[in-house]
Design an enzyme around this catalytic site. Structure first.
Site, PDB file in Angstrom:
ATOM      1  N   ARG A 122      26.675  24.999  58.983  1.00  0.00           N
ATOM      2  CA  ARG A 122      27.316  23.712  60.033  1.00  0.00           C
ATOM      3  C   ARG A 122      26.781  22.061  59.170  1.00  0.00           C
ATOM      4  NH1 ARG A 122      26.314  23.345  65.446  1.00  0.00           N
ATOM      5  NH2 ARG A 122      28.398  24.657  65.162  1.00  0.00           N
ATOM      6  N   TYR A 123      25.383  22.231  58.774  1.00  0.00           N
ATOM      7  CA  TYR A 123      24.942  20.810  58.228  1.00  0.00           C
ATOM      8  C   TYR A 123      25.080  21.289  56.621  1.00  0.00           C
ATOM      9  CZ  TYR A 123      23.940  19.689  63.106  1.00  0.00           C
ATOM     10  OH  TYR A 123      23.767  18.806  64.146  1.00  0.00           O
ATOM     11  N   CYS A 135      15.836  37.299  74.234  1.00  0.00           N
ATOM     12  CA  CYS A 135      14.388  36.914  74.307  1.00  0.00           C
ATOM     13  C   CYS A 135      13.360  36.846  76.114  1.00  0.00           C
ATOM     14  CB  CYS A 135      14.971  35.361  74.942  1.00  0.00           C
ATOM     15  SG  CYS A 135      16.054  34.454  74.012  1.00  0.00           S
ATOM     16  N   CYS A 139      16.830  32.423  79.973  1.00  0.00           N
ATOM     17  CA  CYS A 139      16.969  30.970  81.036  1.00  0.00           C
ATOM     18  C   CYS A 139      18.323  30.885  80.930  1.00  0.00           C
ATOM     19  CB  CYS A 139      16.531  30.235  79.501  1.00  0.00           C
ATOM     20  SG  CYS A 139      15.411  30.179  78.749  1.00  0.00           S
ATOM     21  N   ASP A 303      24.707  21.837  77.440  1.00  0.00           N
ATOM     22  CA  ASP A 303      25.432  21.938  76.849  1.00  0.00           C
ATOM     23  C   ASP A 303      27.002  22.294  77.223  1.00  0.00           C
ATOM     24  OD1 ASP A 303      24.889  20.910  74.221  1.00  0.00           O
ATOM     25  OD2 ASP A 303      24.381  23.405  74.130  1.00  0.00           O
ATOM     26  N   LYS A 347      24.303  17.305  66.317  1.00  0.00           N
ATOM     27  CA  LYS A 347      23.666  16.721  66.934  1.00  0.00           C
ATOM     28  C   LYS A 347      23.952  14.953  66.737  1.00  0.00           C
ATOM     29  CE  LYS A 347      20.016  19.896  66.769  1.00  0.00           C
ATOM     30  NZ  LYS A 347      20.609  20.770  65.563  1.00  0.00           N
TER      31      LYS A 347
END
Length: 436
Positions: A122-123, A135, A139, A303, A347
Protein backbone atom coordinates in the site's frame (compact mmCIF):
# COMPACT_ATOMS: atom_id res chain seq x y z
CA UNK A 1 7.75 -14.19 37.59
CA UNK A 2 4.22 -14.95 38.77
CA UNK A 3 3.52 -18.19 40.61
CA UNK A 4 1.08 -20.87 39.49
CA UNK A 5 -1.91 -19.10 41.02
CA UNK A 6 -5.17 -20.65 42.17
CA UNK A 7 -7.15 -19.83 39.03
CA UNK A 8 -4.45 -21.19 36.77
CA UNK A 9 -4.08 -24.32 38.89
CA UNK A 10 -7.85 -24.90 38.78
CA UNK A 11 -8.02 -24.52 34.99
CA UNK A 12 -4.93 -26.68 34.47
CA UNK A 13 -6.36 -29.45 36.69
CA UNK A 14 -9.65 -29.39 34.77
CA UNK A 15 -7.69 -29.88 31.56
CA UNK A 16 -5.63 -32.69 33.07
CA UNK A 17 -5.33 -33.62 36.73
CA UNK A 18 -1.61 -34.25 36.31
CA UNK A 19 -0.91 -30.79 34.84
CA UNK A 20 2.07 -28.98 36.33
CA UNK A 21 3.42 -25.46 36.20
CA UNK A 22 5.84 -26.56 33.50
CA UNK A 23 2.84 -27.66 31.40
CA UNK A 24 1.17 -24.32 31.98
CA UNK A 25 4.26 -22.43 30.84
CA UNK A 26 4.67 -24.56 27.74
CA UNK A 27 3.26 -22.51 24.86
CA UNK A 28 2.57 -25.61 22.79
CA UNK A 29 0.59 -27.13 25.69
CA UNK A 30 -1.40 -23.91 25.87
CA UNK A 31 -2.22 -24.08 22.17
CA UNK A 32 -3.08 -27.77 22.34
CA UNK A 33 -5.57 -27.02 25.11
CA UNK A 34 -7.05 -23.83 23.67
CA UNK A 35 -10.73 -23.27 24.39
CA UNK A 36 -12.70 -23.67 21.18
CA UNK A 37 -16.32 -24.22 22.22
CA UNK A 38 -18.85 -23.01 24.78
CA UNK A 39 -19.00 -26.20 26.84
CA UNK A 40 -15.24 -26.22 27.24
CA UNK A 41 -15.29 -22.55 28.25
CA UNK A 42 -17.95 -23.20 30.88
CA UNK A 43 -16.08 -26.19 32.27
CA UNK A 44 -12.74 -24.41 32.61
CA UNK A 45 -13.90 -20.99 33.83
CA UNK A 46 -17.01 -21.88 35.84
CA UNK A 47 -19.02 -19.28 33.90
CA UNK A 48 -22.36 -20.67 32.72
CA UNK A 49 -24.92 -19.50 30.18
CA UNK A 50 -28.62 -20.25 30.01
CA UNK A 51 -30.15 -22.14 27.12
CA UNK A 52 -31.19 -19.03 25.15
CA UNK A 53 -27.73 -17.47 25.53
CA UNK A 54 -26.08 -20.68 24.39
CA UNK A 55 -28.31 -20.90 21.35
CA UNK A 56 -27.41 -17.35 20.27
CA UNK A 57 -23.73 -17.84 21.03
CA UNK A 58 -23.59 -21.01 18.94
CA UNK A 59 -24.98 -19.04 15.98
CA UNK A 60 -22.18 -16.51 16.48
CA UNK A 61 -19.54 -19.24 16.53
CA UNK A 62 -20.88 -20.69 13.28
CA UNK A 63 -19.76 -17.47 11.61
CA UNK A 64 -16.81 -16.38 13.79
CA UNK A 65 -14.83 -19.12 15.58
CA UNK A 66 -13.68 -19.27 19.19
CA UNK A 67 -10.11 -19.76 20.38
CA UNK A 68 -8.81 -18.69 23.80
CA UNK A 69 -5.61 -19.80 25.47
CA UNK A 70 -6.04 -21.18 29.00
CA UNK A 71 -3.61 -18.46 30.13
CA UNK A 72 -5.75 -15.61 28.80
CA UNK A 73 -8.95 -17.25 30.11
CA UNK A 74 -7.39 -17.33 33.57
CA UNK A 75 -7.31 -13.51 33.57
CA UNK A 76 -11.12 -13.21 33.34
CA UNK A 77 -12.80 -11.87 36.46
CA UNK A 78 -15.54 -14.49 36.67
CA UNK A 79 -17.51 -12.63 39.35
CA UNK A 80 -18.21 -9.76 36.94
CA UNK A 81 -17.43 -11.34 33.59
CA UNK A 82 -20.08 -9.35 31.66
CA UNK A 83 -18.04 -6.18 32.26
CA UNK A 84 -14.60 -7.78 32.15
CA UNK A 85 -12.29 -6.42 29.41
CA UNK A 86 -10.52 -9.77 29.00
CA UNK A 87 -13.83 -11.62 28.56
CA UNK A 88 -15.11 -9.08 26.04
CA UNK A 89 -12.00 -9.35 23.88
CA UNK A 90 -11.88 -13.13 23.90
CA UNK A 91 -15.38 -14.62 24.17
CA UNK A 92 -18.10 -14.53 21.54
CA UNK A 93 -20.86 -11.91 21.64
CA UNK A 94 -24.24 -12.18 19.93
CA UNK A 95 -23.77 -8.59 18.69
CA UNK A 96 -21.16 -9.92 16.27
CA UNK A 97 -24.07 -11.13 14.13
CA UNK A 98 -25.33 -7.56 13.76
CA UNK A 99 -23.66 -6.77 10.45
CA UNK A 100 -24.42 -3.21 9.34
CA UNK A 101 -24.70 -1.95 5.77
CA UNK A 102 -21.49 0.00 6.38
CA UNK A 103 -19.57 -3.07 7.59
CA UNK A 104 -17.04 -4.47 5.15
CA UNK A 105 -15.53 -7.91 4.69
CA UNK A 106 -12.17 -6.37 3.76
CA UNK A 107 -12.45 -2.85 5.21
CA UNK A 108 -8.86 -1.85 4.40
CA UNK A 109 -8.93 -3.29 0.86
CA UNK A 110 -5.87 -5.39 1.65
CA UNK A 111 -6.82 -7.95 -0.99
CA UNK A 112 -7.11 -5.27 -3.69
CA UNK A 113 -3.65 -3.92 -2.80
CA UNK A 114 -2.15 -7.39 -3.07
CA UNK A 115 0.18 -7.82 -6.07
CA UNK A 116 1.08 -11.30 -4.81
CA UNK A 117 -0.94 -13.55 -2.51
CA UNK A 118 0.14 -12.78 1.05
CA UNK A 119 1.61 -9.37 0.17
CA UNK A 120 -0.16 -6.06 0.73
CA UNK A 121 1.76 -3.22 -0.93
CA UNK A 122 0.00 0.00 0.00
CA UNK A 123 2.74 2.46 0.95
CA UNK A 124 5.63 3.25 -1.43
CA UNK A 125 8.53 1.82 0.56
CA UNK A 126 7.04 -0.95 2.69
CA UNK A 127 4.90 -4.05 2.46
CA UNK A 128 2.76 -6.13 4.77
CA UNK A 129 3.68 -9.79 4.50
CA UNK A 130 0.93 -12.17 5.73
CA UNK A 131 2.99 -15.13 6.90
CA UNK A 132 0.37 -16.83 9.08
CA UNK A 133 -3.40 -16.92 9.24
CA UNK A 134 -3.74 -18.39 12.69
CA UNK A 135 -3.35 -16.74 16.09
CA UNK A 136 -2.95 -17.98 19.63
CA UNK A 137 -6.34 -16.39 20.32
CA UNK A 138 -9.20 -15.29 18.10
CA UNK A 139 -9.67 -11.66 19.14
CA UNK A 140 -13.30 -10.64 18.85
CA UNK A 141 -12.34 -7.22 17.44
CA UNK A 142 -10.04 -8.61 14.71
CA UNK A 143 -10.03 -6.57 11.51
CA UNK A 144 -9.14 -9.69 9.46
CA UNK A 145 -12.06 -11.83 10.56
CA UNK A 146 -12.42 -12.96 6.95
CA UNK A 147 -9.15 -14.92 7.14
CA UNK A 148 -7.83 -15.35 10.64
CA UNK A 149 -8.49 -18.80 12.03
CA UNK A 150 -9.20 -20.27 8.60
CA UNK A 151 -6.86 -23.25 8.22
CA UNK A 152 -7.49 -23.20 4.47
CA UNK A 153 -5.49 -19.97 4.27
CA UNK A 154 -2.34 -21.12 6.08
CA UNK A 155 0.45 -20.18 3.64
CA UNK A 156 2.85 -22.93 2.63
CA UNK A 157 6.61 -22.45 2.40
CA UNK A 158 6.21 -22.28 -1.38
CA UNK A 159 3.65 -19.48 -1.02
CA UNK A 160 5.91 -17.62 1.37
CA UNK A 161 8.72 -17.96 -1.14
CA UNK A 162 6.56 -16.17 -3.72
CA UNK A 163 6.18 -13.26 -1.30
CA UNK A 164 9.92 -13.21 -0.72
CA UNK A 165 10.50 -13.14 -4.49
CA UNK A 166 8.13 -10.19 -4.85
CA UNK A 167 10.10 -8.28 -2.23
CA UNK A 168 13.40 -9.21 -3.93
CA UNK A 169 12.09 -7.91 -7.25
CA UNK A 170 10.71 -4.65 -5.81
CA UNK A 171 13.76 -2.56 -4.85
CA UNK A 172 11.75 0.33 -3.42
CA UNK A 173 10.69 -1.92 -0.51
CA UNK A 174 12.97 -1.09 2.43
CA UNK A 175 10.62 -2.11 5.28
CA UNK A 176 8.82 -5.45 5.64
CA UNK A 177 6.12 -6.00 8.29
CA UNK A 178 5.44 -9.65 9.10
CA UNK A 179 1.80 -10.03 10.09
CA UNK A 180 -1.06 -12.46 9.89
CA UNK A 181 -2.58 -14.05 11.91
CA UNK A 182 0.41 -14.07 14.20
CA UNK A 183 3.91 -14.65 12.77
CA UNK A 184 5.07 -16.17 16.05
CA UNK A 185 2.63 -19.05 15.53
CA UNK A 186 5.22 -20.34 13.08
CA UNK A 187 7.74 -22.83 14.45
CA UNK A 188 11.17 -21.48 15.36
CA UNK A 189 12.79 -23.12 12.34
CA UNK A 190 10.43 -21.42 9.87
CA UNK A 191 10.84 -18.03 11.59
CA UNK A 192 14.60 -18.49 11.32
CA UNK A 193 14.35 -19.37 7.62
CA UNK A 194 11.97 -16.51 6.85
CA UNK A 195 14.09 -13.87 8.57
CA UNK A 196 17.28 -15.17 6.97
CA UNK A 197 15.68 -14.87 3.52
CA UNK A 198 14.34 -11.37 4.10
CA UNK A 199 17.41 -9.86 5.76
CA UNK A 200 19.60 -11.19 2.94
CA UNK A 201 17.78 -8.91 0.48
CA UNK A 202 20.09 -5.87 0.03
CA UNK A 203 17.37 -3.20 -0.16
CA UNK A 204 15.46 -4.46 2.92
CA UNK A 205 16.67 -2.18 5.71
CA UNK A 206 14.35 -3.22 8.53
CA UNK A 207 11.95 -6.05 9.34
CA UNK A 208 9.05 -5.73 11.77
CA UNK A 209 6.97 -8.39 13.49
CA UNK A 210 3.41 -7.74 14.62
CA UNK A 211 2.40 -10.15 17.37
CA UNK A 212 -0.06 -10.44 20.24
CA UNK A 213 1.84 -13.28 21.88
CA UNK A 214 3.12 -11.20 24.84
CA UNK A 215 -0.54 -10.48 25.67
CA UNK A 216 -2.40 -13.73 25.06
CA UNK A 217 0.40 -16.33 25.24
CA UNK A 218 3.52 -14.77 26.80
CA UNK A 219 5.18 -18.19 27.21
CA UNK A 220 5.77 -18.21 23.44
CA UNK A 221 8.57 -15.68 24.02
CA UNK A 222 11.15 -18.29 24.89
CA UNK A 223 14.87 -17.80 25.32
CA UNK A 224 15.39 -19.94 22.21
CA UNK A 225 13.09 -17.72 20.13
CA UNK A 226 14.85 -14.56 21.33
CA UNK A 227 18.24 -16.03 20.35
CA UNK A 228 16.91 -16.67 16.83
CA UNK A 229 15.48 -13.18 16.52
CA UNK A 230 18.72 -11.59 17.76
CA UNK A 231 20.51 -12.86 14.66
CA UNK A 232 18.47 -10.57 12.43
CA UNK A 233 18.87 -7.02 13.72
CA UNK A 234 17.51 -4.47 13.09
CA UNK A 235 14.24 -6.15 14.02
CA UNK A 236 11.30 -4.21 15.45
CA UNK A 237 8.49 -5.83 17.45
CA UNK A 238 4.96 -4.43 17.77
CA UNK A 239 2.51 -5.99 20.17
CA UNK A 240 -1.11 -5.32 21.12
CA UNK A 241 -2.07 -4.54 24.72
CA UNK A 242 -5.55 -3.01 25.01
CA UNK A 243 -6.06 -2.86 28.78
CA UNK A 244 -3.82 -2.51 31.88
CA UNK A 245 -5.14 -5.83 33.23
CA UNK A 246 -3.29 -7.61 30.42
CA UNK A 247 0.11 -6.50 31.73
CA UNK A 248 0.58 -9.48 34.06
CA UNK A 249 3.83 -10.75 35.54
CA UNK A 250 4.11 -13.23 32.67
CA UNK A 251 3.47 -10.50 30.08
CA UNK A 252 6.11 -8.32 31.74
CA UNK A 253 8.58 -11.20 31.54
CA UNK A 254 7.85 -11.65 27.83
CA UNK A 255 8.41 -7.99 26.94
CA UNK A 256 11.48 -7.90 29.20
CA UNK A 257 13.03 -10.71 27.15
CA UNK A 258 12.28 -8.83 23.94
CA UNK A 259 13.63 -5.52 25.24
CA UNK A 260 16.73 -7.19 26.69
CA UNK A 261 17.20 -8.88 23.32
CA UNK A 262 17.76 -5.44 21.83
CA UNK A 263 14.48 -5.10 19.95
CA UNK A 264 12.57 -1.81 19.98
CA UNK A 265 9.11 -2.83 21.23
CA UNK A 266 6.01 -0.82 20.34
CA UNK A 267 2.33 -1.26 21.10
CA UNK A 268 -0.77 -0.82 18.97
CA UNK A 269 -3.99 -0.40 20.95
CA UNK A 270 -7.48 -0.56 19.46
CA UNK A 271 -10.04 1.80 21.00
CA UNK A 272 -12.90 -0.49 22.08
CA UNK A 273 -16.25 0.53 23.53
CA UNK A 274 -16.76 -0.65 27.11
CA UNK A 275 -13.23 -2.06 27.21
CA UNK A 276 -10.78 0.85 27.22
CA UNK A 277 -12.77 3.92 26.11
CA UNK A 278 -11.85 5.85 29.25
CA UNK A 279 -9.08 8.43 29.78
CA UNK A 280 -8.13 6.87 33.14
CA UNK A 281 -7.82 3.39 31.67
CA UNK A 282 -5.80 4.58 28.69
CA UNK A 283 -3.43 6.65 30.80
CA UNK A 284 -2.82 3.69 33.10
CA UNK A 285 -2.19 1.48 30.09
CA UNK A 286 0.41 3.75 28.48
CA UNK A 287 2.14 4.20 31.84
CA UNK A 288 2.36 0.43 32.32
CA UNK A 289 3.68 0.05 28.80
CA UNK A 290 6.53 2.55 29.14
CA UNK A 291 7.33 1.22 32.60
CA UNK A 292 8.04 -2.07 30.84
CA UNK A 293 9.98 -0.48 27.94
CA UNK A 294 7.15 -0.72 25.44
CA UNK A 295 6.51 2.45 23.43
CA UNK A 296 2.85 3.33 22.75
CA UNK A 297 2.79 3.53 18.95
CA UNK A 298 -0.77 3.71 17.61
CA UNK A 299 -4.24 4.08 19.10
CA UNK A 300 -6.54 2.72 16.40
CA UNK A 301 -10.11 3.69 15.77
CA UNK A 302 -11.94 0.36 15.48
CA UNK A 303 -12.24 -0.71 11.83
CA UNK A 304 -15.44 -1.22 9.86
CA UNK A 305 -15.07 -5.01 9.78
CA UNK A 306 -18.17 -7.19 9.92
CA UNK A 307 -19.70 -7.60 13.36
CA UNK A 308 -17.62 -4.96 15.16
CA UNK A 309 -20.22 -2.21 15.49
CA UNK A 310 -20.66 -2.91 19.23
CA UNK A 311 -16.95 -2.21 19.71
CA UNK A 312 -16.83 1.08 17.82
CA UNK A 313 -16.78 4.44 19.59
CA UNK A 314 -17.32 7.91 18.12
CA UNK A 315 -14.10 9.51 16.93
CA UNK A 316 -14.80 12.21 19.51
CA UNK A 317 -14.11 9.68 22.28
CA UNK A 318 -10.65 9.10 20.85
CA UNK A 319 -10.01 12.85 20.70
CA UNK A 320 -11.13 13.15 24.32
CA UNK A 321 -8.63 10.45 25.32
CA UNK A 322 -5.83 12.16 23.38
CA UNK A 323 -6.63 15.44 25.16
CA UNK A 324 -6.20 13.57 28.45
CA UNK A 325 -2.75 12.34 27.42
CA UNK A 326 -1.04 15.15 25.49
CA UNK A 327 0.62 17.45 28.00
CA UNK A 328 -0.65 15.37 30.91
CA UNK A 329 2.01 12.68 30.59
CA UNK A 330 5.41 12.15 28.97
CA UNK A 331 5.47 12.71 25.24
CA UNK A 332 6.88 9.24 24.55
CA UNK A 333 3.85 7.79 26.40
CA UNK A 334 1.41 9.30 23.90
CA UNK A 335 0.42 7.14 20.90
CA UNK A 336 -0.71 8.54 17.56
CA UNK A 337 -4.48 8.24 17.21
CA UNK A 338 -5.30 7.01 13.69
CA UNK A 339 -8.16 5.89 11.50
CA UNK A 340 -7.11 3.21 9.04
CA UNK A 341 -9.03 4.60 6.09
CA UNK A 342 -11.73 2.33 4.63
CA UNK A 343 -10.91 1.42 1.05
CA UNK A 344 -7.18 1.22 1.62
CA UNK A 345 -6.26 4.86 2.13
CA UNK A 346 -3.86 3.99 4.94
CA UNK A 347 -3.53 5.35 8.45
CA UNK A 348 -4.77 8.91 8.88
CA UNK A 349 -3.73 10.72 12.11
CA UNK A 350 -6.66 12.26 13.96
CA UNK A 351 -5.46 14.59 16.70
CA UNK A 352 -6.76 17.53 18.73
CA UNK A 353 -6.30 20.88 17.00
CA UNK A 354 -3.68 23.02 18.71
CA UNK A 355 -3.37 25.67 15.97
CA UNK A 356 -6.09 28.27 16.49
CA UNK A 357 -5.16 30.53 13.59
CA UNK A 358 -2.22 31.92 11.64
CA UNK A 359 -1.25 34.79 9.39
CA UNK A 360 1.82 35.68 7.32
CA UNK A 361 3.85 36.58 10.41
CA UNK A 362 2.30 34.75 13.38
CA UNK A 363 0.81 31.44 14.42
CA UNK A 364 -1.73 31.41 17.26
CA UNK A 365 -1.54 28.25 19.35
CA UNK A 366 -3.13 26.79 22.44
CA UNK A 367 -1.60 24.29 24.85
CA UNK A 368 -3.11 21.39 26.79
CA UNK A 369 -4.17 23.78 29.60
CA UNK A 370 -6.02 26.11 27.25
CA UNK A 371 -3.28 28.76 27.40
CA UNK A 372 -3.25 30.71 24.13
CA UNK A 373 0.08 31.94 22.80
CA UNK A 374 1.74 33.12 19.59
CA UNK A 375 4.79 32.00 17.64
CA UNK A 376 6.51 34.67 15.55
CA UNK A 377 7.35 33.53 12.04
CA UNK A 378 10.81 34.45 10.62
CA UNK A 379 10.95 37.76 8.71
CA UNK A 380 13.61 36.75 6.21
CA UNK A 381 12.99 33.13 5.33
CA UNK A 382 13.75 32.55 1.68
CA UNK A 383 11.34 29.96 0.44
CA UNK A 384 13.25 27.37 -1.53
CA UNK A 385 11.53 26.40 -4.75
CA UNK A 386 12.23 22.75 -5.44
CA UNK A 387 12.31 21.89 -9.13
CA UNK A 388 13.77 18.41 -8.46
CA UNK A 389 17.04 19.52 -10.07
CA UNK A 390 19.10 17.89 -7.34
CA UNK A 391 22.37 18.15 -9.29
CA UNK A 392 22.32 21.95 -9.00
CA UNK A 393 20.78 22.26 -5.51
CA UNK A 394 22.86 24.18 -2.96
CA UNK A 395 21.67 21.99 -0.07
CA UNK A 396 24.09 19.35 1.11
CA UNK A 397 22.56 16.26 -0.44
CA UNK A 398 25.36 13.87 0.42
CA UNK A 399 23.49 11.83 3.02
CA UNK A 400 25.92 9.00 3.46
CA UNK A 401 27.23 8.36 6.95
CA UNK A 402 29.93 10.79 7.98
CA UNK A 403 33.45 9.47 8.38
CA UNK A 404 34.25 9.67 12.07
CA UNK A 405 37.91 8.86 11.43
CA UNK A 406 38.83 11.94 9.39
CA UNK A 407 42.09 13.37 10.67
CA UNK A 408 43.62 16.81 10.12
CA UNK A 409 46.98 18.48 10.49
CA UNK A 410 49.78 16.70 12.34
CA UNK A 411 47.29 14.03 13.48
CA UNK A 412 46.82 13.14 9.82
CA UNK A 413 50.58 12.66 9.31
CA UNK A 414 50.88 10.55 12.46
CA UNK A 415 47.93 8.30 11.66
CA UNK A 416 48.91 4.82 10.49
CA UNK A 417 45.69 4.70 8.50
CA UNK A 418 46.79 7.65 6.30
CA UNK A 419 49.46 7.60 3.57
CA UNK A 420 50.08 11.39 3.49
CA UNK A 421 53.75 12.36 3.91
CA UNK A 422 53.42 16.16 4.00
CA UNK A 423 51.01 19.05 4.45
CA UNK A 424 51.02 21.60 1.64
CA UNK A 425 49.74 25.14 2.35
CA UNK A 426 47.04 26.37 -0.01
CA UNK A 427 48.38 28.36 -3.00
CA UNK A 428 51.94 27.16 -2.51
CA UNK A 429 53.72 28.70 -5.52
CA UNK A 430 56.01 25.74 -6.17
CA UNK A 431 53.20 23.24 -6.20
CA UNK A 432 51.10 25.52 -8.34
CA UNK A 433 53.90 25.46 -10.93
CA UNK A 434 53.84 21.66 -10.82
CA UNK A 435 50.13 21.68 -11.57
CA UNK A 436 50.80 23.87 -14.58
Amino acid sequence: MEIFNGTQQAIANKINKTSTISNWRDWKWQLKNSISNIDQFEKLTGITFNADEKSQLKKTLEKFPLSITPYYASLISTENYQNDPVFKQSFANVHELHVLDTDLTDPLSEDKDSPEEGITHRYPDRVLFHVSNVCAMYCRHCTRKRKVGDIDFIPSKEQLQKGIEYIKNTPQVRDVLLSGGDPLMLPDSKIDWLLSELTAIPHVEVVRIGTRMPVVLPYRITDELVQILKKYQPLWINTHFNHPREMTASAKEAVRKLADGGFPVGNQTVLLANVNDCPRIMKKLVHKLVQNRVRPYYLYQCDLSEGLSHFRTPVGKGIEIMESLIGHTSGFSVPTYVIDAPGGGGKIPVMPNYIISWSTHKVVLRNYEGVITTYKEPDHYENKFCDRDCENCNLELNMEESDEMQSLGIEKLLADSNDSISLIPENNERHNRRDD
